[in-house]
Enzyme design. Structure first.
Site, PDB file in Angstrom:
ATOM      1  N   ARG A 239      40.148  14.533  65.135  1.00  0.00           N
ATOM      2  CA  ARG A 239      39.783  14.918  63.779  1.00  0.00           C
ATOM      3  C   ARG A 239      38.663  15.946  63.877  1.00  0.00           C
ATOM      4  O   ARG A 239      37.743  15.783  64.693  1.00  0.00           O
ATOM      5  CB  ARG A 239      39.318  13.713  62.955  1.00  0.00           C
ATOM      6  CG  ARG A 239      40.439  12.795  62.478  1.00  0.00           C
ATOM      7  CD  ARG A 239      41.347  13.472  61.434  1.00  0.00           C
ATOM      8  NE  ARG A 239      42.426  12.605  60.945  1.00  0.00           N
ATOM      9  CZ  ARG A 239      43.663  12.578  61.437  1.00  0.00           C
ATOM     10  NH1 ARG A 239      44.007  13.348  62.441  1.00  0.00           N
ATOM     11  NH2 ARG A 239      44.569  11.766  60.899  1.00  0.00           N
ATOM     12  N   GLU A 268      39.533  21.352  56.938  1.00  0.00           N
ATOM     13  CA  GLU A 268      40.866  21.951  56.897  1.00  0.00           C
ATOM     14  C   GLU A 268      41.225  22.317  55.470  1.00  0.00           C
ATOM     15  O   GLU A 268      40.927  21.544  54.569  1.00  0.00           O
ATOM     16  CB  GLU A 268      41.882  20.949  57.467  1.00  0.00           C
ATOM     17  CG  GLU A 268      41.690  20.795  58.957  1.00  0.00           C
ATOM     18  CD  GLU A 268      42.569  19.712  59.576  1.00  0.00           C
ATOM     19  OE1 GLU A 268      43.578  19.327  58.970  1.00  0.00           O
ATOM     20  OE2 GLU A 268      42.220  19.271  60.670  1.00  0.00           O
ATOM     21  N   HIS A 286      46.777  21.946  62.935  1.00  0.00           N
ATOM     22  CA  HIS A 286      46.975  20.481  62.867  1.00  0.00           C
ATOM     23  C   HIS A 286      48.451  20.104  63.008  1.00  0.00           C
ATOM     24  O   HIS A 286      49.086  19.646  62.050  1.00  0.00           O
ATOM     25  CB  HIS A 286      46.377  19.909  61.568  1.00  0.00           C
ATOM     26  CG  HIS A 286      46.099  18.430  61.666  1.00  0.00           C
ATOM     27  ND1 HIS A 286      45.119  17.804  60.939  1.00  0.00           N
ATOM     28  CD2 HIS A 286      46.666  17.456  62.417  1.00  0.00           C
ATOM     29  CE1 HIS A 286      45.103  16.506  61.241  1.00  0.00           C
ATOM     30  NE2 HIS A 286      46.050  16.280  62.137  1.00  0.00           N
TER      31      HIS A 286
HETATM   32  C1  GLV Z   1      47.756  13.119  62.611  1.00  0.00           C
HETATM   33  O1  GLV Z   1      46.756  13.807  62.654  1.00  0.00           O
HETATM   34  C2  GLV Z   1      47.724  11.719  62.379  1.00  0.00           C
HETATM   35  O2  GLV Z   1      46.652  11.131  62.241  1.00  0.00           O
HETATM   36  O3  GLV Z   1      48.813  11.128  62.303  1.00  0.00           O
END
Ligand code: GLV
Ligand code: GLV
Length: 324
Positions: A239, A268, A286
């Site tokens: 993250r 983001e 991402h």
């Molecule tokens: C992707 O970032 C997730 O947490 O599934």
């Protein structure tokens, strides 16, 4: 009357169909529910919610969900959901562990190899017409064989990355809230490192696979970056806020570390402007879990949790519910 389910964005059609077998399903437009107010206004008529990780499922949203019984996040990370508020309002919360482990681990190797062997720069050079003849000094990079990989967050994904990195000849060390089992340590010949400082000092590559919590926010800050070697590479597929982006951008520009690859960002979809022109820094939107089969499996797992709760199955029979 059928119960109603909101899927906040278009997902793979088989997932939508699975929920349509039992419920009245509505699918939001892309991006529309990335804001709290839109969710607050829509939520009262739904019994089940299948949100994206970009949707803020705050206390206000949950409180407005008069009929809401379950939130099944389309992600393994669930830092976008106020878990305590859900618990207080008796709303179940589910995530999607396991099904994206291989996809994320493969992606981590992809960006590691791309940065260590400078693939993006090399393609730019070629397309720019600069490849005139074979260059004995061109694009010298880091070989993975024999390097030490420091993993922060040795859960499913961290362990899956370690297995792949072992196949490339890397030594494994890790930092985690708890030590993993001796079986896994032995299998991976993995060394447990008690402090992030020590891990930073002794790793050639650091890869992040921890959840975002108050204790992991800005875990990688200017002090930690300063301890890393000037050849070291940092990877973040966890993250964004686990890394202090401004400090990382400075470290890359100053040559404090050797390179970075980031799939996630603090705010983001914004990317810190100084990261955009930082040397040897790969930036992706991402997408670590973005294989077709994994995204379908994520959707099915979320859909099954919604069907289970809305059809009255006991929570103990739904394996992916989060315990507050
Ligand atoms: C992707 O970032 C997730 O947490 O599934
Ligand atoms: C998530 O699947 C993790 O535990 O790494």
């Amino acid at each position: 009357m059928n119960k109603r389910v909101l899927i906040t964005e278009p997902v793979i059609p088989s997932v939508i169909q699975r929920l349509e077998n039992d419920f009245t399903v509505e699918v939001g437009e892309r991006g529309r529910f990335n804001n709290e107010q839109a969710l607050v206004e829509a939520i009262p008529k739904y019994h089940g919610l299948l949100p994206m990780l970009s949707n803020p499922i705050t206390n206000k949203v949950i409180a407005a969900g008069k009929n809401l019984e379950i939130i099944a996040n389309y992600a393994v990370g669930y830092n976008n959901i106020d878990i305590e508020a859900a618990d207080k309002h008796n709303v179940a919360v589910a995530n999607t562990p396991d099904v994206l482990t291989d996809s994320c681990a493969e992606f981590t190797m992809a960006i590691l190899l791309a940065v260590s062997r400078r693939l993006v720069e090399a393609q730019e050079y070629l397309l720019d017409g600069q490849f005139e003849s074979w260059d004995p000094m061109g694009f010298l990079g880091m070989e993975l064989q024999g390097q030490t990989l420091g993993i922060i967050g040795m859960g499913r994904i961290g362990t899956a990355v370690a297995r792949r990195a072992r196949a490339f000849g890397m030594q494994i060390q890790y930092h985690n809230r708890n030590r993993v089992s001796t079986d896994i340590e032995n299998e991976l010949d993995a060394r447990y490192i008690e402090s992030v400082e020590e891990l930073a000092r002794t790793s050639d590559v650091i890869t992040l696979h921890c959840p975002l919590t108050e204790s992991t926010r800005h875990l990688i800050d200017a002090d930690i970056l300063a301890l890393m070697s000037n050849k070291a590479i940092l990877l973040n597929t966890a993250r964004g806020p686990v890394v202090d982006e401004a400090a990382l951008a400075n470290a890359l520009h100053n040559g404090t570390i050797g390179g970075a690859a980031l799939d996630v960002f603090e705010e983001e979809p914004k990317v810190h402007p100084k990261l955009q022109n930082a040397p040897n820094c790969l930036l992706t939107p991402h997408m670590a879990s973005a294989s077709y089969s994994t995204r379908e499996a994520i959707g099915m797992m979320a859909a099954d949790a919604i069907s289970g709760i809305l059809n009255g199955k006991p929570p103990s029979e739904i394996p992916n519910l989060i315990q507050p």
